[in-house]
Design a protein around this motif. Structure first.
Motif, short mmCIF file in Angstrom:
data_model
loop_
_atom_site.label_atom_id
_atom_site.label_comp_id
_atom_site.label_asym_id
_atom_site.label_seq_id
_atom_site.Cartn_x
_atom_site.Cartn_y
_atom_site.Cartn_z
N LEU A 10 1.54 6.40 8.28
CA LEU A 10 2.44 6.44 7.11
C LEU A 10 2.06 7.57 6.16
CD1 LEU A 10 3.11 2.77 5.99
CD2 LEU A 10 4.80 4.52 6.49
N TRP A 11 0.77 7.82 6.03
CA TRP A 11 0.29 8.85 5.11
C TRP A 11 0.51 10.25 5.69
CZ3 TRP A 11 -0.82 9.34 0.21
CH2 TRP A 11 -1.56 10.43 -0.22
N MET B 49 -7.46 -1.38 4.20
CA MET B 49 -8.00 -1.24 5.56
C MET B 49 -8.97 -2.39 5.87
SD MET B 49 -8.50 2.80 6.51
CE MET B 49 -9.64 3.16 5.22
N PHE C 4 -4.14 -1.35 13.89
CA PHE C 4 -3.71 -2.36 12.93
C PHE C 4 -4.34 -2.12 11.55
CE2 PHE C 4 -4.00 -6.54 10.89
CZ PHE C 4 -2.69 -6.98 11.02
N ALA C 5 -5.64 -1.90 11.53
CA ALA C 5 -6.33 -1.82 10.24
C ALA C 5 -6.26 -0.41 9.64
CB ALA C 5 -7.80 -2.22 10.40
N LEU D 3 -6.98 -5.71 6.20
CA LEU D 3 -6.28 -5.81 7.49
C LEU D 3 -7.27 -6.04 8.63
CD1 LEU D 3 -3.56 -3.00 7.15
CD2 LEU D 3 -3.18 -5.46 7.21
N LEU E 237 -1.97 2.43 11.27
CA LEU E 237 -0.64 2.36 10.67
C LEU E 237 -0.62 3.03 9.30
CD1 LEU E 237 0.29 -1.30 11.66
CD2 LEU E 237 1.41 0.78 12.47
N LEU E 238 -1.66 2.77 8.51
CA LEU E 238 -1.75 3.43 7.19
C LEU E 238 -1.84 4.94 7.37
CD1 LEU E 238 -4.27 1.25 5.11
CD2 LEU E 238 -1.85 0.89 5.53
N TRP F 293 0.85 -1.21 0.00
CA TRP F 293 0.00 0.00 0.00
C TRP F 293 0.88 1.26 0.00
CZ3 TRP F 293 -0.09 3.94 3.58
CH2 TRP F 293 -1.09 4.90 3.40
#
Lengths: 94, 554
Positions: free
Chosen positions: B370-371, A71, B362-363, A74, B366-367, A50
């Motif tokens: 990072l963004w 998302m 977790f879902a 996960l 983290l994304l 990603w």
């Protein structure tokens, strides 16, 4: 999606972008080498994949679709492991 | 108790008006930390002075409450300056806080570590009305007890442990307030910052730590509060103050120092907030007294401030001294391979073989992190600081089954990032909301306690509510002997109202143990069955086994 200051997302292929991409690609390659059979639930590999999308197509439709998909994926991976444990702890009868 | 609590709050508010920032978010963190400091100093002074009683401890602060109330201090509390959150967020917080108070009322201390070496000293000191050198039978009972001071505060007035979990709840509030302040510092709106605080507050292990009489949640809250003080450029005297408090709760706080240094360096260009030097010095001195006392005591009693660490006695403890690259790599491997999946164990305050961070970081977290760090400088600085602290801690702790509780502050980063991310990318809000609801559901009852046990214990009158007896058929003597070292879960010997006396015997020789029991009129001994003196006593029939670890003279 813009930055906090309202500016559009920066172009992805700056020097910093290439460094980011190299880090993400190296991590992804390492995880593929270490766990080739369990990539579907390898969160590091999924997040790195990603991350590469976020670097090369930031803020666009591809990125938005990939973000929602990752998302949800996960979340699913997590719930497969945790939901039975929550159910057991609360003694729910299914 | 109510008056004394009010006094501690208003006195903290009085000090806050002299050293605060004038901004609600960091001032709330300061207020809660000042309250803890005042209470800890009061308990320490009362304990060392031998007047650790409801009157001795409560009267000065009750008097302060009356005076400050008359002066109108209650109208200046920073909580009055927090903006309206909207019905969804306000309702969410109300639900979580109400449930936590219910957990305080229903739960009794249940975690093995707390029962074995955190709480025996609480029971002993409350029972004796003073802080003494008696800390319990476990070698680890000499660890710093800054958190236990707050637990004493919540037990001394009722002479009972029914509200003991309130100590953890205070630190849970501090952690949530710190995340709120950090989110505000990165430029988030008041509502998004409150959302970040709610996300962090519902982190399963952090939420369960609050009601488990363990100090890792408190350390996480103090680590984040330190970040607030540094980021908002408060006086370095206050940095010393909070660092001393953190060190007095648990030495692992110190492992996070490099991250604080990074944060201070990256924020150095912002102007620092001055304050009245005399008050700042007094606050820093209070922090040093509360935090440093335990190390000074260990130095005086054992010749080593870190005792039993770095000593011959502590060699069998599964803990390391100094950083190790091997520990860092192994801890990182475990995080990457399975700990974040939380699939090995249900949620609890220790969350064995798992992180207990829940599905939100977790879902989506983290994304989001990072963004957001790619575009937002504030979040990037915060991330760098937290990551450096995390890596240092991972290099300094043994890769055991529970190491994730030492980095319980990390989900604060993903919470702040997710609150920003979800404000501009709506699908993230829905995923976070769904995952948050699951975390709420999963944090009703910890695995270590069990819903059956909770159901059983809440049916008892609150005066008798406790996890004891240690074993079925436990002897009913009003006084029991406890052999040192040993004493697994010996807090339960004291009973919830501290009505039973526990006499610690430090003799190793069977003859001396017998004569000590004889001279003190003790019939029952609580001891590990593999202790050489117990093995000898059983072979020579000088003691008979009653049940579990209980032995008595034939």
């Amino acid at each position: 999606v813009n930055g906090s200051d309202g500016r559009p997302a920066p172009a992805p292929l700056s020097n910093a972008g290439w460094i980011e991409a190299a880090v993400a690609a190296c991590l992804l390659a390492t995880r593929i080498a270490l766990h080739p059979g369990a990539l579907w639930k390898d969160w590091v590999a999924i997040v790195c994949a990603w991350w590469l999308v976020a670097i090369f197509a930031p803020g666009g439709r591809t990125w938005k679709a990939a973000t929602v998909l990752v998302m949800l994926w996960l979340l699913g991976v997590y719930l497969v492991g945790q939901i039975p444990l929550i159910v057991d702890t609360l003694r729910f009868q299914l | 108790m109510l008056l004394a609590n009010g006094g501690a709050l208003l006195a903290s508010s009085w000090i806050l008006r002299r050293i605060g920032t004038g901004r609600a978010a960091p001032d709330l963190v300061l207020l809660l930390t000042l309250r803890y400091t005042l209470i800890a100093v009061s308990v320490l002074v009362a304990g060392l002075g031998g007047f650790l009683t409801p009157a001795g401890l409560g009267f000065p602060l009750a008097l302060a409450f009356v005076v400050l109330l008359a002066l109108g201090e209650h109208r200046r509390l920073p909580v009055r300056r927090i903006p309206r959150l909207g019905p969804l967020l306000a309702g969410g917080f109300a639900f979580v806080v109400a449930r936590m108070l219910l957990q305080v009322w229903c739960f009794a201390p249940y975690v093995g570590d707390a029962l074995s070496y955190h709480l025996p000293k609480v029971a002993e000191w409350v029972q004796q009305g003073r802080i003494s050198s008696v800390t319990g039978a476990d070698l680890r009972s000499t660890f710093p007890a800054g958190f236990e001071l707050l637990e004493i505060w919540w037990t001394v007035f009722l002479h009972h442990d029914v509200l003991i979990e309130m100590a953890g709840v205070e630190f849970w509030l501090l952690g949530a307030a710190a995340v709120h302040a950090l989110a505000r510092w990165t430029g988030l709106s008041a509502r998004s910052s409150a959302f970040a605080a709610l996300i962090y507050g519902l982190t399963p292990t952090f939420a369960f730590q609050a009601t488990a009489c363990l100090n890792d949640g408190a350390v996480a809250a103090l680590v984040l509060s330190t970040c607030v003080l540094i980021a908002f450029r408060l006086s370095p005297f206050l940095w010393v103050w909070i660092a001393a408090l953190g060190t007095g709760v648990k030495p692992t706080y110190l492992f996070a120092l490099p991250g604080f240094a990074v944060l201070a360096w990256l924020c150095r260009s912002a102007p620092s907030l001055p304050g009245p030097r005399r008050i700042l010095l007094a606050v820093a001195a209070a922090g040093l007294a509360v935090g440093g006392f335990w190390y000074a005591r260990n130095l005086a009693l054992h010749g080593n401030p870190l005792y039993p660490m770095a000593s011959a006695d502590g060699r069998h403890l599964n803990q390391q001294v100094g950083p190790r690259l091997g520990s860092l790599l192994e801890n990182l491997r475990r995080i990457a391979d399975d700990h974040l999946l939380d699939s090995q164990a249900p949620y609890g305050p220790m969350t064995k073989y798992a992180s207990g961070w829940g599905p939100v970081p977790f879902a989506a977290g983290l994304l989001a992190a990072l963004w957001v760090v790619r575009f937002d400088r504030g979040t990037r600085i915060l991330a760098l600081s937290i990551i450096v602290s995390t890596l240092c801690i991972l290099a300094l702790v043994v890769p055991d089954s529970w190491f994730m509780r030492f980095i319980l502050f990390f989900p604060a980063l993903t919470a702040v990032a997710l609150a920003r991310f979800s404000a501009s990318f709506r699908p993230a809000w829905w995923v976070a909301g769904f995952a948050l609801a699951l975390q709420f559901l999963g944090t009703f009852v910890p695995d270590d306690f069990g819903i059956d046990q909770v159901s059983e214990i809440v049916r008892e009158p609150w005066r008798e509510r406790g996890l004891g007896p240690l074993v079925p058929g436990e002897p009913d003597d009003a006084r029991v002997a406890c052999l040192v070292p040993g004493g697994r879960k010996e807090y339960l010997l004291y009973r919830p109202d501290f009505s039973r006396r526990v006499e610690y015997l430090r003799e190793h020789d069977l003859g001396r143990i017998e004569s000590a029991m004889e001279s003190q009129g003790l019939r029952v001994l609580y001891a590990p069955s593999n202790h050489p003196a117990i093995i000898q006593a059983m072979q020579e029939r000088r003691l008979k086994s009653l049940t579990g670890r209980f032995f008595a003279k034939p």
